[in-house]
Write a protein that holds these residues in place. Structure first.
Motif, PDB file in Angstrom:
ATOM      1  N   LYS A 211      38.427  42.126  55.263  1.00 13.47           N
ATOM      2  CA  LYS A 211      37.274  41.229  55.251  1.00 13.47           C
ATOM      3  C   LYS A 211      37.375  40.290  54.054  1.00 13.47           C
ATOM      4  O   LYS A 211      38.206  40.461  53.163  1.00 13.47           O
ATOM      5  CB  LYS A 211      35.977  42.038  55.161  1.00 13.47           C
ATOM      6  N   ASP A 212      36.517  39.259  54.033  1.00 10.86           N
ATOM      7  CA  ASP A 212      36.474  38.373  52.872  1.00 10.86           C
ATOM      8  C   ASP A 212      36.044  39.171  51.643  1.00 10.86           C
ATOM      9  O   ASP A 212      35.215  40.082  51.727  1.00 10.86           O
ATOM     10  CB  ASP A 212      35.469  37.237  53.103  1.00 10.86           C
ATOM     11  N   ILE A 213      36.601  38.805  50.497  1.00  7.13           N
ATOM     12  CA  ILE A 213      36.239  39.483  49.256  1.00  7.13           C
ATOM     13  C   ILE A 213      34.868  38.985  48.804  1.00  7.13           C
ATOM     14  O   ILE A 213      34.658  37.785  48.617  1.00  7.13           O
ATOM     15  CB  ILE A 213      37.278  39.228  48.150  1.00  7.13           C
ATOM     16  N   ARG A 214      33.931  39.896  48.647  1.00  7.65           N
ATOM     17  CA  ARG A 214      32.592  39.565  48.162  1.00  7.65           C
ATOM     18  C   ARG A 214      32.368  40.331  46.866  1.00  7.65           C
ATOM     19  O   ARG A 214      32.384  41.561  46.853  1.00  7.65           O
ATOM     20  CB  ARG A 214      31.527  39.936  49.189  1.00  7.65           C
ATOM     21  N   VAL A 215      32.196  39.599  45.783  1.00 10.36           N
ATOM     22  CA  VAL A 215      32.032  40.205  44.465  1.00 10.36           C
ATOM     23  C   VAL A 215      30.603  39.978  43.988  1.00 10.36           C
ATOM     24  O   VAL A 215      30.061  38.876  44.130  1.00 10.36           O
ATOM     25  CB  VAL A 215      33.033  39.604  43.450  1.00 10.36           C
ATOM     26  N   GLN A 216      30.000  41.016  43.438  1.00 11.48           N
ATOM     27  CA  GLN A 216      28.629  40.904  42.959  1.00 11.48           C
ATOM     28  C   GLN A 216      28.521  39.870  41.836  1.00 11.48           C
ATOM     29  O   GLN A 216      29.318  39.862  40.901  1.00 11.48           O
ATOM     30  CB  GLN A 216      28.153  42.254  42.414  1.00 11.48           C
ATOM     31  N   LYS A 217      27.490  39.029  41.929  1.00 11.21           N
ATOM     32  CA  LYS A 217      27.260  38.044  40.875  1.00 11.21           C
ATOM     33  C   LYS A 217      26.998  38.732  39.544  1.00 11.21           C
ATOM     34  O   LYS A 217      27.405  38.242  38.484  1.00 11.21           O
ATOM     35  CB  LYS A 217      26.074  37.153  41.245  1.00 11.21           C
ATOM     36  N   SER A 218      26.284  39.843  39.592  1.00  8.30           N
ATOM     37  CA  SER A 218      25.935  40.520  38.336  1.00  8.30           C
ATOM     38  C   SER A 218      27.182  40.959  37.586  1.00  8.30           C
ATOM     39  O   SER A 218      27.242  40.872  36.354  1.00  8.30           O
ATOM     40  CB  SER A 218      25.041  41.730  38.618  1.00  8.30           C
ATOM     41  N   ILE A 219      28.191  41.400  38.340  1.00  7.25           N
ATOM     42  CA  ILE A 219      29.445  41.807  37.697  1.00  7.25           C
ATOM     43  C   ILE A 219      30.122  40.608  37.066  1.00  7.25           C
ATOM     44  O   ILE A 219      30.554  40.643  35.910  1.00  7.25           O
ATOM     45  CB  ILE A 219      30.389  42.455  38.729  1.00  7.25           C
ATOM     46  N   LEU A 220      30.221  39.512  37.817  1.00  7.85           N
ATOM     47  CA  LEU A 220      30.890  38.321  37.292  1.00  7.85           C
ATOM     48  C   LEU A 220      30.149  37.747  36.097  1.00  7.85           C
ATOM     49  O   LEU A 220      30.751  37.308  35.115  1.00  7.85           O
ATOM     50  CB  LEU A 220      31.035  37.270  38.392  1.00  7.85           C
ATOM     51  N   ARG A 221      28.813  37.727  36.179  1.00  7.38           N
ATOM     52  CA  ARG A 221      28.041  37.227  35.040  1.00  7.38           C
ATOM     53  C   ARG A 221      28.279  38.098  33.817  1.00  7.38           C
ATOM     54  O   ARG A 221      28.392  37.615  32.700  1.00  7.38           O
ATOM     55  CB  ARG A 221      26.542  37.229  35.373  1.00  7.38           C
ATOM     56  N   ALA A 222      28.367  39.393  34.057  1.00  7.89           N
ATOM     57  CA  ALA A 222      28.487  40.316  32.939  1.00  7.89           C
ATOM     58  C   ALA A 222      29.840  40.231  32.250  1.00  7.89           C
ATOM     59  O   ALA A 222      29.936  40.214  31.036  1.00  7.89           O
ATOM     60  CB  ALA A 222      28.244  41.746  33.439  1.00  7.89           C
ATOM     61  N   VAL A 223      30.891  40.167  33.064  1.00  5.18           N
ATOM     62  CA  VAL A 223      32.224  40.268  32.478  1.00  5.18           C
ATOM     63  C   VAL A 223      32.856  38.916  32.180  1.00  5.18           C
ATOM     64  O   VAL A 223      33.783  38.797  31.387  1.00  5.18           O
ATOM     65  CB  VAL A 223      33.139  41.106  33.392  1.00  5.18           C
ATOM     66  N   GLY A 224      32.370  37.865  32.842  1.00  5.37           N
ATOM     67  CA  GLY A 224      32.919  36.528  32.582  1.00  5.37           C
ATOM     68  C   GLY A 224      34.113  36.217  33.447  1.00  5.37           C
ATOM     69  O   GLY A 224      34.200  35.153  34.038  1.00  5.37           O
ATOM     70  N   GLN A 225      35.056  37.133  33.549  1.00  6.76           N
ATOM     71  CA  GLN A 225      36.212  36.914  34.416  1.00  6.76           C
ATOM     72  C   GLN A 225      36.725  38.249  34.925  1.00  6.76           C
ATOM     73  O   GLN A 225      36.493  39.294  34.313  1.00  6.76           O
ATOM     74  CB  GLN A 225      37.324  36.176  33.665  1.00  6.76           C
ATOM     75  N   MET A 226      37.389  38.189  36.062  1.00  2.00           N
ATOM     76  CA  MET A 226      37.887  39.397  36.701  1.00  2.00           C
ATOM     77  C   MET A 226      39.289  39.133  37.231  1.00  2.00           C
ATOM     78  O   MET A 226      39.552  38.078  37.791  1.00  2.00           O
ATOM     79  CB  MET A 226      36.948  39.781  37.852  1.00  2.00           C
ATOM     80  N   GLU A 227      40.150  40.091  37.042  1.00  2.00           N
ATOM     81  CA  GLU A 227      41.510  39.980  37.573  1.00  2.00           C
ATOM     82  C   GLU A 227      41.577  40.726  38.901  1.00  2.00           C
ATOM     83  O   GLU A 227      41.255  41.912  38.985  1.00  2.00           O
ATOM     84  CB  GLU A 227      42.515  40.592  36.590  1.00  2.00           C
ATOM     85  N   ILE A 228      41.951  40.018  39.965  1.00  2.70           N
ATOM     86  CA  ILE A 228      42.056  40.620  41.286  1.00  2.70           C
ATOM     87  C   ILE A 228      43.504  41.037  41.524  1.00  2.70           C
ATOM     88  O   ILE A 228      44.426  40.237  41.387  1.00  2.70           O
ATOM     89  CB  ILE A 228      41.609  39.635  42.391  1.00  2.70           C
ATOM     90  N   ARG A 229      43.690  42.305  41.908  1.00  2.00           N
ATOM     91  CA  ARG A 229      45.042  42.822  42.137  1.00  2.00           C
ATOM     92  C   ARG A 229      45.144  43.390  43.552  1.00  2.00           C
ATOM     93  O   ARG A 229      44.233  44.055  44.036  1.00  2.00           O
ATOM     94  CB  ARG A 229      45.355  43.944  41.124  1.00  2.00           C
ATOM     95  N   ALA A 230      46.273  43.119  44.206  1.00  2.00           N
ATOM     96  CA  ALA A 230      46.536  43.689  45.530  1.00  2.00           C
ATOM     97  C   ALA A 230      47.845  44.468  45.527  1.00  2.00           C
ATOM     98  O   ALA A 230      48.377  44.804  46.586  1.00  2.00           O
ATOM     99  CB  ALA A 230      46.580  42.583  46.577  1.00  2.00           C
ATOM    100  N   ASP A 231      48.360  44.751  44.332  1.00  2.00           N
ATOM    101  CA  ASP A 231      49.663  45.415  44.229  1.00  2.00           C
ATOM    102  C   ASP A 231      49.538  46.834  43.685  1.00  2.00           C
ATOM    103  O   ASP A 231      50.503  47.416  43.212  1.00  2.00           O
ATOM    104  CB  ASP A 231      50.588  44.605  43.313  1.00  2.00           C
ATOM    105  N   LEU A 232      48.329  47.397  43.764  1.00  3.41           N
ATOM    106  CA  LEU A 232      48.103  48.723  43.209  1.00  3.41           C
ATOM    107  C   LEU A 232      47.712  49.712  44.307  1.00  3.41           C
ATOM    108  O   LEU A 232      46.973  49.378  45.224  1.00  3.41           O
ATOM    109  CB  LEU A 232      47.000  48.687  42.141  1.00  3.41           C
ATOM    110  N   MET A 233      48.213  50.925  44.189  1.00  2.00           N
ATOM    111  CA  MET A 233      47.924  51.990  45.140  1.00  2.00           C
ATOM    112  C   MET A 233      47.067  53.049  44.463  1.00  2.00           C
ATOM    113  O   MET A 233      47.344  53.451  43.329  1.00  2.00           O
ATOM    114  CB  MET A 233      49.241  52.619  45.612  1.00  2.00           C
TER     115      MET A 233
END
Length: 462
Positions: free
Chosen positions: A186-208
């Motif tokens: 599905k489309d990636i939906r990230v909580q606004k509260s998380i983004l506001r809190a942390v400022g930036q987020m690294e998205i990874r698809a290479d981890l198991m």
């Protein structure tokens, strides 16, 4: 270190048919001629974690595993084997033994994990951050994720493996977002509260997700009791904890918010500065944060929880035996590039031939191969990148390449086996040809038969 260890050993996994049978549950499937569960138990032993609960799905599987542990780890580990109903899932298995969980923190390890990463590293990260959960992630194997259960048989048309989509904070210590299973598509939906809190987020698809978790016991038990429909740690419990970390037990002037964080609009008037939290991550005060009220009014007590990650170094081996393809890959690796995990000493030719094994004239066993105790091979045979079990009888002019042959297998003259898995007590009559097949225990392949991409098994009596 006051950690209670729980090993989830599964049962007769449907994704591993025909390798599993009524006599061989998943945990006893061989990796380099010893049960896969032995790798986790020895890992615990190395980390001085001598007490463990091994949870098995189904009474018959539990009896088989208990018998093997008793004979193999006597005087080495104190292991309690507990049976739970079949198909309850990983969360359901923990829910079923809830009354036995008493320590402050619980270390949960999958019994199909083959790795050199010590559980103590995950436990230490968990305690350092006072987290409610710490999950270990490792690099996706070269062959791709294997949760889909695809194999080298008919479905080798490469199903798309399901990765995790993981969101990390800039320090790569905190888990801010996770999508697993079908959610990945599905489309990636990230909580606004998380983004506001942390400022930036690294998205990874290479981890198991390696299925090694440290949980705060009280929180784990609360979630399992309140969310009775949760069956999977990976798909249900972990995403829930991550999703609710900035609003757990949220108290806004005495009003508790719902899971979506709707606390009478008070949320809009408060800011959680996760950057400040991260600076103080090692201090207990992280769990009692004060967010500014409207127009700088008195602070409002908010309780949050931390979800942490331990990301394994890429150079460390880490794989789960959770599909037919993974079974072949791990056996290949543990007698190949990761042979330090096997527990054996390899010869100058980079192979293992048991002293009691017998080789005929002009028979060659190449590098990255294993030939087990009491096995015999006729003349002019060739074995390449394969594992052969104990007490096998192999005729002359037999070729075995990239395959796993278990115990007490009989192979007639002139047979050719490539990219296949042959379970115990199978008989291949002369000149049989197998390519990319799995053959269940006790099956008989008649003379001159040729199979490609097939799964062959006897029908078990109910």
């Amino acid at each position: 270190m006051d950690f209670q260890v729980v090993v989830l050993a599964g049962g007769f996994s449907k994704t591993l048919v025909p390798l599993v049978s009524k006599d061989v549950p998943k945990a006893l499937l061989p990796v380099a001629n010893r049960p896969v569960l032995s790798y986790v138990l020895e890992l615990l032993e190395q980390n001085d974690l001598k007490n463990a609960i091994v949870v098995v799905e189904g009474e018959s599987a539990a009896l088989l595993i208990s018998s093997w542990i008793s004979s193999t780890f006597v005087d080495r580990l104190n292991v309690e084997v507990t049976a739970v109903p079949e198909d309850v899932g990983t969360a359901g298995a923990l829910r079923a033994i809830d009354h036995r969980l008493t320590a402050r923190d619980i270390l949960v390890v999958s019994g199909d994990l083959v790795t050199e990463i010590l559980p103590g590293a995950v436990a230490a990260a968990h305690r350092r951050h006072d987290a409610v959960v710490t999950a270990m992630f490792c690099s996706v194997p070269v062959s791709g994720p294997s949760d889909s259960g695809s194999s080298g048989a008919k479905d080798k048309a490469k199903k798309t493996g399901r990765y995790n989509i993981v969101g990390l904070d800039p320090t790569k210590q905190f888990l801010l977002h996770i999508a697993a299973g079908a959610e990945v598509e599905k489309d990636i939906r990230v909580q606004k509260s998380i983004l506001r809190a942390v400022g930036q987020m690294e998205i990874r698809a290479d981890l198991m997700d390696a299925h090694m978790y440290a949980f705060k016991r009280s929180v784990l038990q609360d979630v399992l009791n309140q969310k009775e429909t949760f069956q999977s740690l990976r798909r249900d419990v972990l995403p829930y904890l991550v999703r609710t970390q900035l609003r757990s037990e949220l108290l806004l002037n005495g009003v508790q918010s719902d899971e979506n964080g709707n606390g009478k609009d008070a949320l809009q008037n408060s800011k959680i500065l996760l950057s400040q939290l991260l600076k103080n991550a090692s201090t207990p005060s992280f769990h009692e944060i004060y967010a500014l009220g409207p127009a700088g009014s008195a602070p409002i007590l908010r309780r949050t929880h931390k979800c942490c990650v331990y990301i394994a170094n890429k150079s460390k081996y880490c794989a789960r035996l959770n599909s037919l393809q993974a079974f072949s890959d791990i056996n290949r690796d543990v007698v190949g590039d990761a042979n330090h995990l096997s527990g054996y000493t390899f010869s100058a030719q980079n192979n293992i031939i048991h002293p009691s094994a017998i080789l005929g004239s002009k028979t060659t066993v190449g590098p990255q191969c294993m030939l087990g105790e009491g096995s015999e091979m006729g003349d002019k045979c060739s074995v390449k990148k394969s594992v052969i079990g104990r007490h096998c009888r192999i005729g002359s002019n037999v070729k075995i390449v990239n395959s796993v042959v278990m115990n007490h297998v009989t192979i007639g003259d002139g047979c050719s086996i490539q990219g296949s898995i042959i379970c115990s007590n199978v008989q291949l009559q002369e000149r049989a040809v197998l390519k990319d097949c799995q053959v269940g225990a006790g099956f008989v392949i008649t003379s001159g038969s040729e199979y490609k991409g097939e799964s062959l098994a006897k029908k078990e009596k109910q």
